[in-house]
Design a protein around this motif. Structure first.
Motif, PDB file in Angstrom:
ATOM      1  N   LEU A 146       0.827  -1.201   0.000  1.00  8.32           N
ATOM      2  CA  LEU A 146       0.000   0.000   0.000  1.00  8.32           C
ATOM      3  C   LEU A 146       0.859   1.248   0.000  1.00  8.32           C
ATOM      4  CD1 LEU A 146      -2.253  -2.038   1.503  1.00  8.32           C
ATOM      5  CD2 LEU A 146      -3.338   0.168   1.653  1.00  8.32           C
ATOM      6  N   PHE A 147       0.473   2.189  -0.855  1.00  8.81           N
ATOM      7  CA  PHE A 147       1.137   3.483  -0.962  1.00  8.81           C
ATOM      8  C   PHE A 147       0.084   4.567  -0.808  1.00  8.81           C
ATOM      9  CE2 PHE A 147       3.656   0.524  -3.421  1.00  8.81           C
ATOM     10  CZ  PHE A 147       4.957   0.831  -3.061  1.00  8.81           C
ATOM     11  N   HIS A 148       0.470   5.655  -0.176  1.00 11.99           N
ATOM     12  CA  HIS A 148      -0.390   6.830  -0.047  1.00 11.99           C
ATOM     13  C   HIS A 148       0.398   8.010  -0.608  1.00 11.99           C
ATOM     14  CE1 HIS A 148      -3.067   4.778   2.902  1.00 11.99           C
ATOM     15  NE2 HIS A 148      -1.946   4.119   3.165  1.00 11.99           N
ATOM     16  N   THR A 149      -0.181   8.729  -1.563  1.00 11.47           N
ATOM     17  CA  THR A 149       0.490   9.934  -2.058  1.00 11.47           C
ATOM     18  C   THR A 149      -0.117  11.146  -1.374  1.00 11.47           C
ATOM     19  OG1 THR A 149      -1.006  10.414  -3.913  1.00 11.47           O
ATOM     20  CG2 THR A 149       0.792   8.846  -4.327  1.00 11.47           C
ATOM     21  N   MET A 150       0.692  12.190  -1.236  1.00  8.12           N
ATOM     22  CA  MET A 150       0.158  13.432  -0.678  1.00  8.12           C
ATOM     23  C   MET A 150       1.009  14.618  -1.092  1.00  8.12           C
ATOM     24  SD  MET A 150       1.118  13.268   3.418  1.00  8.12           S
ATOM     25  CE  MET A 150      -0.085  14.494   3.783  1.00  8.12           C
ATOM     26  N   LEU A 151       0.326  15.744  -1.228  1.00  7.95           N
ATOM     27  CA  LEU A 151       0.971  17.024  -1.495  1.00  7.95           C
ATOM     28  C   LEU A 151       1.200  17.678  -0.141  1.00  7.95           C
ATOM     29  CD1 LEU A 151       1.769  19.434  -3.308  1.00  7.95           C
ATOM     30  CD2 LEU A 151      -0.647  20.055  -3.374  1.00  7.95           C
ATOM     31  N   LYS A 152       2.440  18.089   0.139  1.00  5.21           N
ATOM     32  CA  LYS A 152       2.729  18.686   1.444  1.00  5.21           C
ATOM     33  C   LYS A 152       3.837  19.722   1.323  1.00  5.21           C
ATOM     34  CE  LYS A 152       3.913  17.535   6.206  1.00  5.21           C
ATOM     35  NZ  LYS A 152       4.793  18.674   6.334  1.00  5.21           N
ATOM     36  N   PHE A 153       3.583  20.864   1.953  1.00  4.03           N
ATOM     37  CA  PHE A 153       4.563  21.927   2.049  1.00  4.03           C
ATOM     38  C   PHE A 153       4.965  22.080   3.517  1.00  4.03           C
ATOM     39  CE2 PHE A 153       1.893  23.051  -1.616  1.00  4.03           C
ATOM     40  CZ  PHE A 153       2.862  23.103  -2.597  1.00  4.03           C
ATOM     41  N   PRO A 154       6.148  22.624   3.801  1.00  3.82           N
ATOM     42  CA  PRO A 154       6.540  22.830   5.203  1.00  3.82           C
ATOM     43  C   PRO A 154       5.590  23.821   5.884  1.00  3.82           C
ATOM     44  CG  PRO A 154       8.270  23.599   3.682  1.00  3.82           C
ATOM     45  CD  PRO A 154       7.136  23.080   2.858  1.00  3.82           C
ATOM     46  N   ASP A 155       5.258  23.554   7.141  1.00  2.00           N
ATOM     47  CA  ASP A 155       4.349  24.439   7.880  1.00  2.00           C
ATOM     48  C   ASP A 155       5.164  25.566   8.505  1.00  2.00           C
ATOM     49  OD1 ASP A 155       2.164  25.566   9.040  1.00  2.00           O
ATOM     50  OD2 ASP A 155       1.874  24.015  10.552  1.00  2.00           O
ATOM     51  N   GLN A 156       5.513  26.528   7.666  1.00  2.00           N
ATOM     52  CA  GLN A 156       6.330  27.657   8.117  1.00  2.00           C
ATOM     53  C   GLN A 156       6.077  28.843   7.192  1.00  2.00           C
ATOM     54  OE1 GLN A 156      10.053  25.623   7.642  1.00  2.00           O
ATOM     55  NE2 GLN A 156      10.453  26.547   5.661  1.00  2.00           N
ATOM     56  N   PRO A 157       6.405  30.052   7.660  1.00  2.00           N
ATOM     57  CA  PRO A 157       6.253  31.214   6.783  1.00  2.00           C
ATOM     58  C   PRO A 157       7.074  31.017   5.504  1.00  2.00           C
ATOM     59  CG  PRO A 157       6.686  31.910   9.037  1.00  2.00           C
ATOM     60  CD  PRO A 157       6.869  30.411   8.994  1.00  2.00           C
ATOM     61  N   GLY A 158       6.519  31.439   4.390  1.00  2.00           N
ATOM     62  CA  GLY A 158       7.208  31.308   3.114  1.00  2.00           C
ATOM     63  C   GLY A 158       7.131  29.914   2.512  1.00  2.00           C
ATOM     64  N   CYS A 159       6.223  29.079   3.038  1.00  2.00           N
ATOM     65  CA  CYS A 159       6.171  27.690   2.569  1.00  2.00           C
ATOM     66  C   CYS A 159       5.782  27.575   1.093  1.00  2.00           C
ATOM     67  CB  CYS A 159       5.227  26.859   3.428  1.00  2.00           C
ATOM     68  SG  CYS A 159       3.515  27.388   3.423  1.00  2.00           S
ATOM     69  N   TYR A 160       5.164  28.601   0.533  1.00  2.00           N
ATOM     70  CA  TYR A 160       4.752  28.549  -0.871  1.00  2.00           C
ATOM     71  C   TYR A 160       5.699  29.312  -1.795  1.00  2.00           C
ATOM     72  CZ  TYR A 160       0.408  27.231   1.478  1.00  2.00           C
ATOM     73  OH  TYR A 160      -0.521  26.631   2.284  1.00  2.00           O
ATOM     74  N   ASP A 161       6.846  29.728  -1.278  1.00  2.00           N
ATOM     75  CA  ASP A 161       7.767  30.549  -2.071  1.00  2.00           C
ATOM     76  C   ASP A 161       8.262  29.863  -3.337  1.00  2.00           C
ATOM     77  OD1 ASP A 161       7.463  32.611  -0.313  1.00  2.00           O
ATOM     78  OD2 ASP A 161       9.423  32.369   0.648  1.00  2.00           O
ATOM     79  N   GLN A 162       8.331  28.526  -3.335  1.00  2.00           N
ATOM     80  CA  GLN A 162       8.836  27.833  -4.522  1.00  2.00           C
ATOM     81  C   GLN A 162       7.768  27.720  -5.619  1.00  2.00           C
ATOM     82  OE1 GLN A 162       8.178  25.965  -1.671  1.00  2.00           O
ATOM     83  NE2 GLN A 162       7.343  23.993  -2.268  1.00  2.00           N
ATOM     84  N   SER A 203       2.264  32.332 -11.119  1.00  2.00           N
ATOM     85  CA  SER A 203       1.481  32.052 -12.324  1.00  2.00           C
ATOM     86  C   SER A 203       0.988  30.608 -12.403  1.00  2.00           C
ATOM     87  CB  SER A 203       2.336  32.353 -13.558  1.00  2.00           C
ATOM     88  OG  SER A 203       3.493  31.531 -13.549  1.00  2.00           O
ATOM     89  N   HIS A 204       1.318  29.763 -11.398  1.00  2.00           N
ATOM     90  CA  HIS A 204       0.870  28.372 -11.437  1.00  2.00           C
ATOM     91  C   HIS A 204      -0.655  28.336 -11.480  1.00  2.00           C
ATOM     92  CE1 HIS A 204       0.015  24.251 -10.236  1.00  2.00           C
ATOM     93  NE2 HIS A 204       1.260  23.961 -10.591  1.00  2.00           N
ATOM     94  N   PRO A 205      -1.259  27.577 -12.431  1.00  2.00           N
ATOM     95  CA  PRO A 205      -2.710  27.614 -12.609  1.00  2.00           C
ATOM     96  C   PRO A 205      -3.523  27.107 -11.425  1.00  2.00           C
ATOM     97  CG  PRO A 205      -1.711  25.953 -14.037  1.00  2.00           C
ATOM     98  CD  PRO A 205      -0.593  26.704 -13.391  1.00  2.00           C
ATOM     99  N   LYS A 206      -2.959  26.233 -10.597  1.00  2.00           N
ATOM    100  CA  LYS A 206      -3.721  25.691  -9.467  1.00  2.00           C
ATOM    101  C   LYS A 206      -3.233  26.206  -8.113  1.00  2.00           C
ATOM    102  CE  LYS A 206      -6.222  22.828 -11.934  1.00  2.00           C
ATOM    103  NZ  LYS A 206      -7.619  23.027 -12.164  1.00  2.00           N
ATOM    104  N   LEU A 207      -1.922  26.254  -7.915  1.00  2.00           N
ATOM    105  CA  LEU A 207      -1.380  26.587  -6.598  1.00  2.00           C
ATOM    106  C   LEU A 207      -0.839  28.012  -6.490  1.00  2.00           C
ATOM    107  CD1 LEU A 207       0.508  23.266  -5.795  1.00  2.00           C
ATOM    108  CD2 LEU A 207      -1.766  23.966  -5.046  1.00  2.00           C
ATOM    109  N   GLY A 208      -0.732  28.715  -7.595  1.00  2.00           N
ATOM    110  CA  GLY A 208      -0.194  30.075  -7.570  1.00  2.00           C
ATOM    111  C   GLY A 208      -0.957  31.000  -6.638  1.00  2.00           C
ATOM    112  N   ILE A 209      -2.251  30.745  -6.489  1.00  2.00           N
ATOM    113  CA  ILE A 209      -3.074  31.578  -5.602  1.00  2.00           C
ATOM    114  C   ILE A 209      -2.586  31.484  -4.156  1.00  2.00           C
ATOM    115  CG2 ILE A 209      -4.832  29.807  -5.205  1.00  2.00           C
ATOM    116  CD1 ILE A 209      -5.487  33.571  -5.610  1.00  2.00           C
ATOM    117  N   LEU A 210      -2.036  30.337  -3.755  1.00  2.00           N
ATOM    118  CA  LEU A 210      -1.533  30.203  -2.387  1.00  2.00           C
ATOM    119  C   LEU A 210      -0.366  31.146  -2.141  1.00  2.00           C
ATOM    120  CD1 LEU A 210      -1.651  26.321  -1.950  1.00  2.00           C
ATOM    121  CD2 LEU A 210      -3.254  28.013  -1.052  1.00  2.00           C
ATOM    122  N   ARG A 211       0.520  31.252  -3.104  1.00  2.00           N
ATOM    123  CA  ARG A 211       1.665  32.171  -2.954  1.00  2.00           C
ATOM    124  C   ARG A 211       1.182  33.615  -2.951  1.00  2.00           C
ATOM    125  NH1 ARG A 211       7.352  32.451  -6.251  1.00  2.00           N
ATOM    126  NH2 ARG A 211       8.177  34.192  -5.065  1.00  2.00           N
TER     127      ARG A 211
END
Length: 160
Positions: free
Chosen positions: A48-64, A68-76
């Motif tokens: 069994l495998f589980h995939t997940m999207l995860k960013f570090p829980d810290q300020p600036g976690c969306y900096d990378q 302009s990203h069509p789905k996640l750019g709004i988070l930054r």
């Protein structure tokens, strides 16, 4: 005995929350049933495998993420306007928790990438004999399921 890899794609609260409540509980119940059946199988060897999207829980976690990203750019964009905003995709929580014998494949990109060596190596290790003698089952909804199918067909098939 059959060799099977069951891959549960992105079954985490920030993803499941997108479904309407009456559908999300039914969806989770069905996936939970499949996962429990796989864990208790006596007729197949199932990884069994589980995939997940995860960013570090810290300020600036969306900096990378490019703005302009069509789905996640709004988070930054939102984080730059309000650094104290609630963070999404920072929890290690899965809606159906993985056991110690199951593999959680964490990524920091919207979709699985062919360049993710850890994910590909884990999936390759589950192939006991050859890819022709192995079955992959994917559970989830959304584009991650499609991209995992592409990776399995295009990348893992090169092993055999």
């Amino acid at each position: 005995m059959k060799n099977i890899s069951l891959i549960v794609c992105d079954l985490q609260p920030d993803v499941v929350r997108k479904l309407q409540p009456q559908h999300s509980s039914q969806f989770l119940d069905l996936v939970d049933l499949a996962v429990r059946a796989a864990r208790n199988s006596r007729t197949a060897s199932i990884d069994l495998f589980h995939t997940m999207l995860k960013f570090p829980d810290q300020p600036g976690c969306y900096d990378q993420i490019p703005s302009s990203h069509p789905k996640l750019g709004i988070l930054r964009t939102l984080q730059s306007k309000n650094p104290q905003m609630k963070r999404f995709f920072t929890s290690p929580e899965l809606c159906i928790p993985a056991t110690k014998s199951e593999t959680v494949l964490i990524r920091g990109t919207f979709l699985p990438q062919a360049s993710d060596k850890n994910m590909l190596e884990a999936l390759r290790k589950s192939i006991k004999i050859s890819i022709e003698d192995h079955e992959f089952i994917l559970l989830g909804y959304g584009p991650t399921v499609q991209y995992m199918c592409n990776l399995l067909g295009d990348v893992l098939d090169r092993k055999s």
